[in-house]
Structure formats: structure tokens, C-alpha cells
Design a protein around this motif. Structure first.
Motif, PDB file in Angstrom:
ATOM      1  N   GLU A 165       0.833  -1.204   0.000  1.00  0.00           N
ATOM      2  CA  GLU A 165       0.000   0.000   0.000  1.00  0.00           C
ATOM      3  C   GLU A 165       0.870   1.258   0.000  1.00  0.00           C
ATOM      4  O   GLU A 165       0.594   2.224  -0.703  1.00  0.00           O
ATOM      5  CB  GLU A 165      -0.942   0.007   1.210  1.00  0.00           C
ATOM      6  CG  GLU A 165      -1.960  -1.112   1.213  1.00  0.00           C
ATOM      7  CD  GLU A 165      -1.431  -2.383   1.859  1.00  0.00           C
ATOM      8  OE1 GLU A 165      -0.243  -2.394   2.273  1.00  0.00           O
ATOM      9  OE2 GLU A 165      -2.197  -3.358   1.950  1.00  0.00           O
ATOM     10  N   ALA A 169       1.136   4.113  -2.930  1.00  0.00           N
ATOM     11  CA  ALA A 169       0.907   5.534  -2.648  1.00  0.00           C
ATOM     12  C   ALA A 169       2.092   6.384  -3.110  1.00  0.00           C
ATOM     13  O   ALA A 169       1.917   7.448  -3.710  1.00  0.00           O
ATOM     14  CB  ALA A 169       0.653   5.730  -1.160  1.00  0.00           C
ATOM     15  N   CYS A 208       2.120   6.595  -6.972  1.00  0.00           N
ATOM     16  CA  CYS A 208       1.072   7.487  -7.482  1.00  0.00           C
ATOM     17  C   CYS A 208       1.441   8.952  -7.261  1.00  0.00           C
ATOM     18  O   CYS A 208       1.137   9.804  -8.102  1.00  0.00           O
ATOM     19  CB  CYS A 208      -0.264   7.150  -6.821  1.00  0.00           C
ATOM     20  SG  CYS A 208      -1.019   5.615  -7.426  1.00  0.00           S
ATOM     21  N   ARG A 209       2.103   9.251  -6.143  1.00  0.00           N
ATOM     22  CA  ARG A 209       2.559  10.626  -5.899  1.00  0.00           C
ATOM     23  C   ARG A 209       3.525  11.063  -7.005  1.00  0.00           C
ATOM     24  O   ARG A 209       3.449  12.187  -7.515  1.00  0.00           O
ATOM     25  CB  ARG A 209       3.260  10.726  -4.549  1.00  0.00           C
ATOM     26  CG  ARG A 209       2.351  10.595  -3.362  1.00  0.00           C
ATOM     27  CD  ARG A 209       3.118  10.298  -2.092  1.00  0.00           C
ATOM     28  NE  ARG A 209       3.852  11.439  -1.575  1.00  0.00           N
ATOM     29  CZ  ARG A 209       4.687  11.355  -0.542  1.00  0.00           C
ATOM     30  NH1 ARG A 209       4.906  10.193   0.058  1.00  0.00           N
ATOM     31  NH2 ARG A 209       5.302  12.439  -0.107  1.00  0.00           N
ATOM     32  N   ARG A 219       1.619  11.579 -10.287  1.00  0.00           N
ATOM     33  CA  ARG A 219       0.860  12.843 -10.250  1.00  0.00           C
ATOM     34  C   ARG A 219       1.771  14.057 -10.434  1.00  0.00           C
ATOM     35  O   ARG A 219       1.334  15.108 -10.892  1.00  0.00           O
ATOM     36  CB  ARG A 219       0.083  12.959  -8.934  1.00  0.00           C
ATOM     37  CG  ARG A 219      -1.161  12.085  -8.874  1.00  0.00           C
ATOM     38  CD  ARG A 219      -2.064  12.502  -7.722  1.00  0.00           C
ATOM     39  NE  ARG A 219      -1.410  12.288  -6.436  1.00  0.00           N
ATOM     40  CZ  ARG A 219      -1.495  11.156  -5.735  1.00  0.00           C
ATOM     41  NH1 ARG A 219      -2.218  10.142  -6.213  1.00  0.00           N
ATOM     42  NH2 ARG A 219      -0.886  11.041  -4.580  1.00  0.00           N
ATOM     43  N   GLU A 243      -8.770  -2.137  -7.459  1.00  0.00           N
ATOM     44  CA  GLU A 243      -8.328  -1.250  -6.384  1.00  0.00           C
ATOM     45  C   GLU A 243      -6.857  -0.875  -6.489  1.00  0.00           C
ATOM     46  O   GLU A 243      -6.405   0.080  -5.853  1.00  0.00           O
ATOM     47  CB  GLU A 243      -8.608  -1.874  -5.016  1.00  0.00           C
ATOM     48  CG  GLU A 243      -7.918  -3.187  -4.747  1.00  0.00           C
ATOM     49  CD  GLU A 243      -8.776  -4.399  -5.110  1.00  0.00           C
ATOM     50  OE1 GLU A 243      -8.547  -5.479  -4.540  1.00  0.00           O
ATOM     51  OE2 GLU A 243      -9.685  -4.250  -5.977  1.00  0.00           O
ATOM     52  N   GLU A 246      -6.883   1.259 -10.617  1.00  0.00           N
ATOM     53  CA  GLU A 246      -7.600   2.531 -10.773  1.00  0.00           C
ATOM     54  C   GLU A 246      -6.859   3.720 -10.161  1.00  0.00           C
ATOM     55  O   GLU A 246      -6.842   4.802 -10.760  1.00  0.00           O
ATOM     56  CB  GLU A 246      -9.011   2.394 -10.217  1.00  0.00           C
ATOM     57  CG  GLU A 246      -9.892   1.516 -11.104  1.00  0.00           C
ATOM     58  CD  GLU A 246     -11.275   1.287 -10.543  1.00  0.00           C
ATOM     59  OE1 GLU A 246     -11.555   1.818  -9.438  1.00  0.00           O
ATOM     60  OE2 GLU A 246     -12.064   0.573 -11.192  1.00  0.00           O
ATOM     61  N   PRO A 247      -6.215   3.592  -8.976  1.00  0.00           N
ATOM     62  CA  PRO A 247      -5.447   4.745  -8.480  1.00  0.00           C
ATOM     63  C   PRO A 247      -4.307   5.154  -9.413  1.00  0.00           C
ATOM     64  O   PRO A 247      -4.012   6.349  -9.544  1.00  0.00           O
ATOM     65  CB  PRO A 247      -4.910   4.253  -7.128  1.00  0.00           C
ATOM     66  CG  PRO A 247      -5.836   3.173  -6.715  1.00  0.00           C
ATOM     67  CD  PRO A 247      -6.264   2.506  -7.987  1.00  0.00           C
ATOM     68  N   ALA A 291      -5.859   6.978 -12.351  1.00  0.00           N
ATOM     69  CA  ALA A 291      -6.285   8.315 -11.922  1.00  0.00           C
ATOM     70  C   ALA A 291      -5.082   9.255 -11.812  1.00  0.00           C
ATOM     71  O   ALA A 291      -5.155  10.430 -12.196  1.00  0.00           O
ATOM     72  CB  ALA A 291      -7.027   8.225 -10.589  1.00  0.00           C
ATOM     73  N   ALA A 292      -3.973   8.736 -11.284  1.00  0.00           N
ATOM     74  CA  ALA A 292      -2.762   9.556 -11.161  1.00  0.00           C
ATOM     75  C   ALA A 292      -2.222   9.937 -12.532  1.00  0.00           C
ATOM     76  O   ALA A 292      -1.757  11.073 -12.737  1.00  0.00           O
ATOM     77  CB  ALA A 292      -1.704   8.802 -10.358  1.00  0.00           C
TER      78      ALA A 292
END
Length: 359
Positions: free
Chosen positions: A83, A87, A90-91, A94, A116, A119-120, A123-124
Motif C-alpha cells: 500500500e 501511494a 502514485c505521488r 501525479r 483497487e 484505478e489509483p 487516476a494519477a
């Protein structure tokens, strides 16, 4: 040149610093560390380059990402903190970075990844315009592009087997070797990496990639597992004592079923000492190798040995895995933002690399 951040300086991160520094199209922009004791150290020292590079390690993630790096090699571990790794990645996406990493096993074949996780990332990418390419550390290319390439040399292909055969005694990852894999633990210890379903989670994506490359329908994925105990106590220079009667060798397969038979197989044979399970496959140099076997006409067998950091086979495996990732950065930087896999990203020669060493 493409400004590139190396995030993490463990086994893969050390190799990543050297690979980025040596790549003619890349520039080492920053090194991110978690250990406070590494903050302020020169990247050349952390990466074993042999000289200072003038880039000092920092733990200020937001400050580094705020500079808008074009690429990030995410070399921090995701085995025990998936996890957190997701994270972090993705940071970076982005922030607009192309991210390459071995840390997210389930995104190796992102088309089959759980929503799950997928998708993140999507989105990023939509938000920041970055990209992600995930490949393995065992190493990924030996379980995807190499068998796919070799399959094209045959007249017929009955089955494909990808083997990793390693002696863990020189692997500088005691927590992974002892606790995740169970070496040196009692034979009734349930190693997390060997729990039912976990090998499929880690290596199943590679089976799906090969099946997709060959336009084969993967009907099922199965696992096999064998373990052997040490007949005598042995000592590893990197990790200390491993007692007789504890787990000393592991052999497992993740099998892709096609037409009711295991046609695509990823097999791992790992030992803590060569004396354990001597009847199992062994590498030519007794330290470690990757092997691809194409059963068919003709039968094709290719064994790859790689060493780094003074002849260490484990370091060599890490270095080739990292080389695949770092070598993809300039291609990804020119491609559209997106989520990529090993069949999308070409394995290709790098112009200007011949005869080159870290600057």
C-alpha cells in the motif's frame, strides 16, 4: 538529458544509481532515502560508483517531487508494504514523472490486476500526465521478453519453462531470506512468500504476459511446492548461521495451464547452501542463473549468468532487472502517458552505451 530520481538505495537502488549515471540520455537528479543515516551521503558512495557524483541523498520527498522530475526509478521495497509503495508511486506519477519499478508485483500484468490497484494508477496518470512501467526483479525480462523472443525461433512450441536457480547465501536481504522465504526457519514455519496463492500473485502476471504474447488462452494457474531441510548447519557470510534441520532449500512452480496441461511455467529453485537438495537443478557457476527452456522442435535452452558488485550473482540479477527498467526510461519519456507492461516497452540497444562507464 532526462532528469531522473532514484527512490531507495537497497539492493536495487544501488544498481539503479549506477545505471542512471551511466545512461547517455539520463541525468541523476536526486536520490531519496528512508534511513536517516543515509541523508546527506553522496549518491556515488551509496551506489558503489567509486567516486562522488555531487548528488546528496535526501528524505524530503515532497521537495524532490516539487521540482518536477521527468523520471523516477522507484527501488524501495513493496514486498511488505504494497500500500505504501502504491501511494509513493502514485505521488510521483501525479508529479508528471515516468515511473519504473519492480515493487508492485500485481501490476506486472496490469490488465489482470485488481481494480483497487489499477484505478489509483490510472487516476494519477490522468491527473499528472506521468506513466508507469512495472517489471520484475527475478529478473522480469527472463520471464517475459526472453521466452517470447526464443519461442519465435522454434518450429513448434510445446511448453515454456523459465527458471531462477540461486544460492541465497550471498544475498544481502536477511529479512526476506529468513522471514519471507523461510530459510533457516523450522520446517513447520509458514513463510509468507510460500503461502498458497502468493506465488501466483507475484509471478502469475508473467505467465499471463507470455500467454498473451503467444495468443494462448490461459485456462488456470496452479502452484507446486517442495522444501528440503539442511542436513548440517551452514554459515553465510552475509546472514550468519543456518541450523541443521531447518529449511535449506525451496522449489516451487507457478504453472499456466493451456489445453489442460502446464504449458507456461515459472520455476524457482533456491538454496541457502549448495549442499542442500543437490539433486535439484543447479546453476553452472553454483551461485545463480536464469534459464529459459523451450520444449518443442527444436528444443531450445538458454542460460544467463550475470554478476555485479565484485562477482555477486544476486547483485547481477538485480542489476539486469534494473537495467531493463532504467533502459526503458527514454522510450517512456517519448511515449504517451499511460500504464505499460513488458510487451509494450521494447527491449532495445541503447545508443552510445558501448564502452561507457558511470560518468
Amino acid at each position: 538529458m532526462i532528469g531522473t530520481v532514484v527512490w531507495g538505495t537497497g539492493n536495487c537502488g544501488r544498481a539503479a544509481i549506477r545505471a542512471v549515471e551511466a545512461h547517455p540520455a539520463l541525468r541523476l537528479a536526486a536520490v531519496l532515502v528512508h534511513d536517516p543515516g543515509k541523508v546527506g551521503m553522496d549518491a556515488g558512495e551509496l551506489g558503489g560508483v567509486g567516486r562522488e557524483l555531487g548528488v546528496l541523498a535526501t528524505d524530503e520527498v515532497e521537495a524532490v517531487l516539487a521540482t518536477g522530475p521527468r523520471a523516477v526509478v522507484y527501488a524501495a521495497s513493496g514486498d511488505t508494504r504494497p500500500e505504501g509503495a502504491l501511494a509513493d508511486i502514485c505521488r510521483a506519477i501525479r508529479a508528471g514523472a515516468v515511473v519504473v519499478t519492480p515493487a508492485l508485483h500485481t501490476l506486472y500484468d496490469h490488465r489482470s490486476a485488481p481494480a483497487e490497484l489499477r484505478e489509483p494508477v490510472l487516476a494519477a496518470i490522468q491527473q499528472g500526465g506521468g506513466s508507469l512501467f512495472v517489471s520484475g526483479v527475478d529478473p522480469g525480462w527472463a520471464n517475459d521478453v526472453l521466452p517470447a523472443l526464443l519461442s519465435g525461433l522454434g518450429t513448434t512450441v510445446q511448453a515454456i519453462r523459465c527458471q531462477e536457480i540461486f544460492d541465497y547465501s550471498s544475498y544481502d536481504q536477511p529479512d526476506a531470506v529468513r522471514n519471507l522465504v523461510g530459510m533457516g526457519k523450522p520446517m513447520d514455519y509458514q513463510a509468507p512468500m510460500l503461502a498458497p496463492g502468493v506465488p501466483t500473485m507475484v509471478w502469475g502476471g508473467q505467465l499471463r504476459l507470455i500467454a498473451r504474447a503467444l495468443a494462448a488462452e490461459l485456462e488456470d494457474v496452479r502452484e507446486t511446492l517442495e522444501r528440503r531441510q539442511l542436513e548440517r548447519s551452514v554459515r553465510s557470510a552475509a546472514m550468519g548461521e543456518f541450523e541443521a534441520g531447518t529449511q535449506g532449500a525451496v522449489r516451487f512452480e507457478v504453472q499456466g495451464i493451456v489445453g489442460g496441461e502446464p504449458r507456461i511455467v515459472v520455476e524457482h529453485v533456491t538454496r541457502i547452501h549448495p549442499s542442500c537438495a543437490p539433486d535439484w537443478p543447479t546453476p553452472p557457476n553454483q551461485a545463480g542463473a536464469h534459464r529459459v527452456i523451450i520444449e518443442g522442435l527444436p528444443r531450445i535452452e538458454v542460460t544467463v549468468e550475470a554478476t555485479d558488485e565484485g562477482g555477486n550473482a544476486s547483485a547481477g540479477g538485480n542489476a539486469t532487472a534494473v537495467g531493463r527498467l532504467v533502459g526503458a526510461i527514454d522510450w517512456l519519456a517519448e511515449a504517451e502517458p499511460g500504464l505499460y507492461d513488458a510487451l509494450d516497452v521494447p527491449l532495445r540497444p541503447v545508443a552510445g552505451k558501448l564502452g561507457r562507464s558511470p560518468r
